[in-house]
Design a protein around this motif. Structure first.
Motif, PDB file in Angstrom:
ATOM      1  N   LEU A  89      13.671  20.518  13.737  1.00 36.11           N
ATOM      2  CA  LEU A  89      12.733  20.188  14.808  1.00 36.11           C
ATOM      3  C   LEU A  89      11.735  21.323  15.013  1.00 36.11           C
ATOM      4  O   LEU A  89      10.534  21.085  15.167  1.00 36.11           O
ATOM      5  N   ALA A  90      12.191  22.563  14.996  1.00 37.47           N
ATOM      6  CA  ALA A  90      11.283  23.708  15.135  1.00 37.47           C
ATOM      7  C   ALA A  90      10.256  23.710  14.003  1.00 37.47           C
ATOM      8  O   ALA A  90       9.074  24.030  14.227  1.00 37.47           O
ATOM      9  N   ALA A  91      10.661  23.333  12.798  1.00 35.46           N
ATOM     10  CA  ALA A  91       9.724  23.260  11.671  1.00 35.46           C
ATOM     11  C   ALA A  91       8.668  22.182  11.926  1.00 35.46           C
ATOM     12  O   ALA A  91       7.476  22.399  11.675  1.00 35.46           O
ATOM     13  N   ALA A  92       9.090  21.022  12.436  1.00 42.34           N
ATOM     14  CA  ALA A  92       8.138  19.943  12.730  1.00 42.34           C
ATOM     15  C   ALA A  92       7.133  20.376  13.788  1.00 42.34           C
ATOM     16  O   ALA A  92       5.928  20.112  13.669  1.00 42.34           O
ATOM     17  N   LEU A  93       7.610  21.060  14.830  1.00 44.31           N
ATOM     18  CA  LEU A  93       6.706  21.517  15.896  1.00 44.31           C
ATOM     19  C   LEU A  93       5.775  22.626  15.405  1.00 44.31           C
ATOM     20  O   LEU A  93       4.608  22.684  15.806  1.00 44.31           O
ATOM     21  N   ARG A  94       6.262  23.490  14.524  1.00 50.04           N
ATOM     22  CA  ARG A  94       5.407  24.531  13.929  1.00 50.04           C
ATOM     23  C   ARG A  94       4.296  23.879  13.115  1.00 50.04           C
ATOM     24  O   ARG A  94       3.130  24.236  13.213  1.00 50.04           O
ATOM     25  N   GLU A  95       4.671  22.898  12.294  1.00 49.76           N
ATOM     26  CA  GLU A  95       3.678  22.190  11.490  1.00 49.76           C
ATOM     27  C   GLU A  95       2.650  21.492  12.381  1.00 49.76           C
ATOM     28  O   GLU A  95       1.452  21.491  12.075  1.00 49.76           O
ATOM     29  N   LEU A  96       3.100  20.910  13.485  1.00 48.75           N
ATOM     30  CA  LEU A  96       2.182  20.269  14.431  1.00 48.75           C
ATOM     31  C   LEU A  96       1.163  21.279  14.948  1.00 48.75           C
ATOM     32  O   LEU A  96      -0.042  21.009  14.949  1.00 48.75           O
ATOM     33  N   VAL A 107       9.087  16.430  23.394  1.00 46.54           N
ATOM     34  CA  VAL A 107      10.005  15.788  22.459  1.00 46.54           C
ATOM     35  C   VAL A 107      10.963  14.957  23.319  1.00 46.54           C
ATOM     36  O   VAL A 107      11.856  15.512  23.950  1.00 46.54           O
ATOM     37  N   PRO A 108      10.753  13.631  23.391  1.00 49.63           N
ATOM     38  CA  PRO A 108      11.560  12.819  24.303  1.00 49.63           C
ATOM     39  C   PRO A 108      13.041  12.749  23.926  1.00 49.63           C
ATOM     40  O   PRO A 108      13.889  12.602  24.795  1.00 49.63           O
ATOM     41  N   VAL A 109      13.331  12.853  22.637  1.00 52.69           N
ATOM     42  CA  VAL A 109      14.713  12.849  22.150  1.00 52.69           C
ATOM     43  C   VAL A 109      14.777  13.874  21.032  1.00 52.69           C
ATOM     44  O   VAL A 109      14.006  13.815  20.082  1.00 52.69           O
ATOM     45  N   ARG A 110      15.701  14.798  21.146  1.00 54.34           N
ATOM     46  CA  ARG A 110      15.782  15.890  20.163  1.00 54.34           C
ATOM     47  C   ARG A 110      16.572  15.472  18.917  1.00 54.34           C
ATOM     48  O   ARG A 110      17.195  16.288  18.275  1.00 54.34           O
ATOM     49  N   ARG A 111      16.511  14.213  18.612  1.00 45.07           N
ATOM     50  CA  ARG A 111      17.179  13.644  17.442  1.00 45.07           C
ATOM     51  C   ARG A 111      16.099  13.046  16.552  1.00 45.07           C
ATOM     52  O   ARG A 111      15.106  12.498  17.037  1.00 45.07           O
ATOM     53  N   ALA A 112      16.254  13.151  15.249  1.00 48.10           N
ATOM     54  CA  ALA A 112      15.259  12.592  14.332  1.00 48.10           C
ATOM     55  C   ALA A 112      15.157  11.083  14.502  1.00 48.10           C
ATOM     56  O   ALA A 112      16.152  10.399  14.741  1.00 48.10           O
ATOM     57  N   ALA A 113      13.942  10.589  14.370  1.00 47.71           N
ATOM     58  CA  ALA A 113      13.684   9.161  14.492  1.00 47.71           C
ATOM     59  C   ALA A 113      13.423   8.512  13.142  1.00 47.71           C
ATOM     60  O   ALA A 113      13.430   7.292  13.035  1.00 47.71           O
ATOM     61  N   ALA A 181      10.918   5.850  20.687  1.00 46.15           N
ATOM     62  CA  ALA A 181      10.488   6.503  21.939  1.00 46.15           C
ATOM     63  C   ALA A 181      10.663   5.579  23.135  1.00 46.15           C
ATOM     64  O   ALA A 181      11.035   6.025  24.218  1.00 46.15           O
ATOM     65  N   ARG A 182      10.405   4.266  22.948  1.00 44.55           N
ATOM     66  CA  ARG A 182      10.606   3.314  24.044  1.00 44.55           C
ATOM     67  C   ARG A 182      12.069   3.284  24.477  1.00 44.55           C
ATOM     68  O   ARG A 182      12.384   3.088  25.645  1.00 44.55           O
ATOM     69  N   ALA A 183      12.964   3.478  23.539  1.00 42.34           N
ATOM     70  CA  ALA A 183      14.399   3.450  23.842  1.00 42.34           C
ATOM     71  C   ALA A 183      14.913   4.802  24.316  1.00 42.34           C
ATOM     72  O   ALA A 183      16.093   4.923  24.652  1.00 42.34           O
ATOM     73  N   ALA A 184      14.053   5.811  24.387  1.00 45.13           N
ATOM     74  CA  ALA A 184      14.467   7.185  24.702  1.00 45.13           C
ATOM     75  C   ALA A 184      15.292   7.334  25.967  1.00 45.13           C
ATOM     76  O   ALA A 184      16.279   8.068  25.963  1.00 45.13           O
TER      77      ALA A 184
END
Length: 189
Positions: A89-96, A107-113, A181-184
């Motif tokens: 997740l930190a890698a995804a946010l860094r890339e963002l 990040v509404p859910v800290r689990r991969a979607a 995300a709707r199910a978050a």
């Protein structure tokens, strides 16, 4: 075995099986991690793990995409894992942050979607396949964005009117992210 490899295994194993995309790729990714260990996290092997931010607006009707300079297509922010990344997740946010300038995101859910395996074209050098772990990230479309060296543009697109130049399957990946995300509120984070 690195902590980052352990996190990738945990995240991939924890993906839900209710969606066909991630569940179809999960066994392949886990086998690849078993066969290559830490090498699967970097560019040492042609097929390796990447992390993406599937960026949606709070209404879950628009996605933030980058026009990739090498690929010549619109795609979600994401890319290679770095040894200093605390977790996927930190890698995804860094890339963002690196690819769009967006630093204030939820990040509404800290689990991969999402989990996706896709081939890359000839312009990507030694990289042949990405095993991409995607996280839903919510951002304000009014926030300023910046274009990185890897892209020529960054823009918000309606989910029901994505540009023609998107990789195969991206529309479904983004739709899956919006459903996730709707199910978050009822999802276990």
């Amino acid at each position: 075995m690195s902590a980052l490899l352990d996190d990738v295994r945990r995240v991939v194993t924890g993906l839900g099986t209710e969606e066909p995309g991630p569940s179809a790729v999960r066994a392949r990714v886990l086998a690849h991690l078993e066969a290559h260990g830490d090498a699967a996290l970097g560019r040492a092997v042609p097929e390796h793990v990447t992390a993406s931010a599937l960026v949606l607006d709070p209404s879950l009707t628009r996605a933030l995409l980058c026009f990739h300079r090498k690929g010549r297509f619109w795609v979600q922010p994401g890319g290679h894992l770095d040894p200093g990344d605390a977790d996927v997740l930190a890698a995804a946010l860094r890339e963002l942050r690196e690819e769009t300038g967006v630093a204030d995101a939820e990040v509404p859910v800290r689990r991969a979607a999402d989990l996706d395996r896709h081939a890359l074209g000839d312009g990507f050098g030694r990289c042949a396949w990405h095993l991409d772990v995607g996280f839903v990230v919510l951002a304000d479309p009014a926030a300023a964005v910046a274009v990185s060296d890897e892209s020529t543009d960054v823009a918000w697109w309606p989910l029901d009117a994505l540009p023609d130049e998107v990789p195969p399957g991206l529309g479904e990946r983004l739709a899956r992210a919006a459903r996730f995300a709707r199910a978050a509120p009822s999802a276990a984070s």
